[in-house]
Design a protein around this motif. Structure first.
Motif, mmCIF file in Angstrom:
data_model
loop_
_atom_site.group_PDB
_atom_site.id
_atom_site.type_symbol
_atom_site.label_atom_id
_atom_site.label_comp_id
_atom_site.label_asym_id
_atom_site.label_seq_id
_atom_site.Cartn_x
_atom_site.Cartn_y
_atom_site.Cartn_z
ATOM 1 N N SER A 64 0.833 -1.199 0.000
ATOM 2 C CA SER A 64 0.000 0.000 0.000
ATOM 3 C C SER A 64 0.871 1.254 0.000
ATOM 4 O O SER A 64 2.089 1.188 0.175
ATOM 5 C CB SER A 64 -0.941 -0.012 1.197
ATOM 6 N N ASP A 65 0.233 2.386 -0.196
ATOM 7 C CA ASP A 65 0.942 3.660 -0.196
ATOM 8 C C ASP A 65 1.468 3.942 1.209
ATOM 9 O O ASP A 65 0.710 3.909 2.188
ATOM 10 C CB ASP A 65 -0.014 4.773 -0.648
ATOM 11 N N PHE A 66 2.737 4.246 1.332
ATOM 12 C CA PHE A 66 3.377 4.436 2.635
ATOM 13 C C PHE A 66 2.737 5.588 3.405
ATOM 14 O O PHE A 66 2.425 5.464 4.588
ATOM 15 C CB PHE A 66 4.879 4.691 2.451
ATOM 16 N N PHE A 67 2.534 6.713 2.742
ATOM 17 C CA PHE A 67 1.988 7.888 3.425
ATOM 18 C C PHE A 67 0.565 7.648 3.915
ATOM 19 O O PHE A 67 0.219 8.034 5.037
ATOM 20 C CB PHE A 67 2.033 9.110 2.500
ATOM 21 N N GLN A 68 -0.267 7.018 3.112
ATOM 22 C CA GLN A 68 -1.642 6.740 3.535
ATOM 23 C C GLN A 68 -1.671 5.791 4.729
ATOM 24 O O GLN A 68 -2.448 5.989 5.662
ATOM 25 C CB GLN A 68 -2.451 6.141 2.389
ATOM 26 N N LEU A 69 -0.832 4.801 4.708
ATOM 27 C CA LEU A 69 -0.755 3.862 5.826
ATOM 28 C C LEU A 69 -0.256 4.552 7.086
ATOM 29 O O LEU A 69 -0.766 4.329 8.181
ATOM 30 C CB LEU A 69 0.146 2.687 5.453
ATOM 31 N N TRP A 70 0.726 5.421 6.920
ATOM 32 C CA TRP A 70 1.264 6.176 8.057
ATOM 33 C C TRP A 70 0.190 7.066 8.674
ATOM 34 O O TRP A 70 0.034 7.133 9.887
ATOM 35 C CB TRP A 70 2.474 6.984 7.613
ATOM 36 N N MET A 71 -0.580 7.760 7.833
ATOM 37 C CA MET A 71 -1.624 8.636 8.354
ATOM 38 C C MET A 71 -2.743 7.840 9.025
ATOM 39 O O MET A 71 -3.307 8.273 10.028
ATOM 40 C CB MET A 71 -2.198 9.529 7.243
ATOM 41 N N ALA A 72 -3.064 6.670 8.488
ATOM 42 C CA ALA A 72 -4.085 5.824 9.122
ATOM 43 C C ALA A 72 -3.605 5.369 10.499
ATOM 44 O O ALA A 72 -4.372 5.398 11.472
ATOM 45 C CB ALA A 72 -4.397 4.621 8.238
ATOM 46 N N LEU A 73 -2.346 4.968 10.598
ATOM 47 C CA LEU A 73 -1.795 4.562 11.896
ATOM 48 C C LEU A 73 -1.725 5.743 12.851
ATOM 49 O O LEU A 73 -1.987 5.612 14.046
ATOM 50 C CB LEU A 73 -0.414 3.945 11.721
ATOM 51 N N PHE A 74 -1.373 6.910 12.335
ATOM 52 C CA PHE A 74 -1.320 8.115 13.159
ATOM 53 C C PHE A 74 -2.695 8.449 13.727
ATOM 54 O O PHE A 74 -2.844 8.712 14.927
ATOM 55 C CB PHE A 74 -0.772 9.285 12.349
ATOM 56 N N LEU A 75 -3.711 8.433 12.880
ATOM 57 C CA LEU A 75 -5.071 8.748 13.348
ATOM 58 C C LEU A 75 -5.568 7.716 14.342
ATOM 59 O O LEU A 75 -6.226 8.071 15.332
ATOM 60 C CB LEU A 75 -6.022 8.870 12.162
ATOM 61 N N LEU A 76 -5.262 6.462 14.103
ATOM 62 C CA LEU A 76 -5.634 5.423 15.053
ATOM 63 C C LEU A 76 -4.954 5.656 16.394
ATOM 64 O O LEU A 76 -5.574 5.526 17.450
ATOM 65 C CB LEU A 76 -5.270 4.047 14.502
ATOM 66 N N GLY A 77 -3.688 6.033 16.364
ATOM 67 C CA GLY A 77 -2.969 6.339 17.603
ATOM 68 C C GLY A 77 -3.558 7.531 18.332
ATOM 69 O O GLY A 77 -3.658 7.536 19.565
ATOM 70 N N MET A 78 -3.975 8.554 17.597
ATOM 71 C CA MET A 78 -4.570 9.734 18.231
ATOM 72 C C MET A 78 -5.931 9.407 18.847
ATOM 73 O O MET A 78 -6.258 9.905 19.928
ATOM 74 C CB MET A 78 -4.697 10.879 17.214
#
Length: 138
Positions: free
Chosen positions: A67-81
């Motif tokens: 998958s796209d690295f940035f999209q995955l990173w933002m999904a993980l970031f939002l989940l963490g928040m």
């Protein structure tokens, strides 16, 4: 899930342990509740971005994720928040770390069940399916 549990537990314990200092400084007029939580939120954004980036860099290339690295990173970031927000609420409502740690599974385990990881949503009773829409993992 590492972003959910990894960012949530430290955040929950921090407020429980800082409660006395926060109340003392608030009563002395050092800052307001809104400014304290806003500053804490801004710091947690930076910490969560770094923590999820580090975890994702380790996993992304080892697992060869497509998958796209940035999209995955933002999904993980939002989940963490989302997880941090929930644990901050738990930390604010409890007085000891022991109480907070006892309540934490009650907040996170239903999310694992209703997000569809272990059982399909179609197998959940109809009258409980609405819970999937309030889960941060969904």
């Amino acid at each position: 899930m590492f972003s959910m549990f990894g960012t949530a537990q430290p955040q929950m314990m921090v407020f429980v342990l800082e409660r006395k200092a926060f109340l003392r400084e608030y009563l002395l007029g050092a800052y307001s509740v809104v400014s304290y939580f806003f500053a804490k939120f801004l710091i947690e954004i930076v910490v969560t971005l770094a923590q999820t980036l580090l975890g994702l860099v380790c996993c992304y290339f080892i697992m060869d994720l497509q998958s796209d690295f940035f999209q995955l990173w933002m999904a993980l970031f939002l989940l963490g928040m989302v997880a941090q927000s929930q644990t901050t609420l738990i930390g604010c409502t409890t007085t000891t770390v022991k109480e907070a740690m006892e309540i934490l599974p009650g907040a996170f385990v239903p999310q694992l069940l209703f997000a569809g990881f272990f059982i399909r949503i179609s197998q959940i009773p109809f009258w409980l399916r609405w819970v999937q829409w309030v889960c941060g993992l969904k």
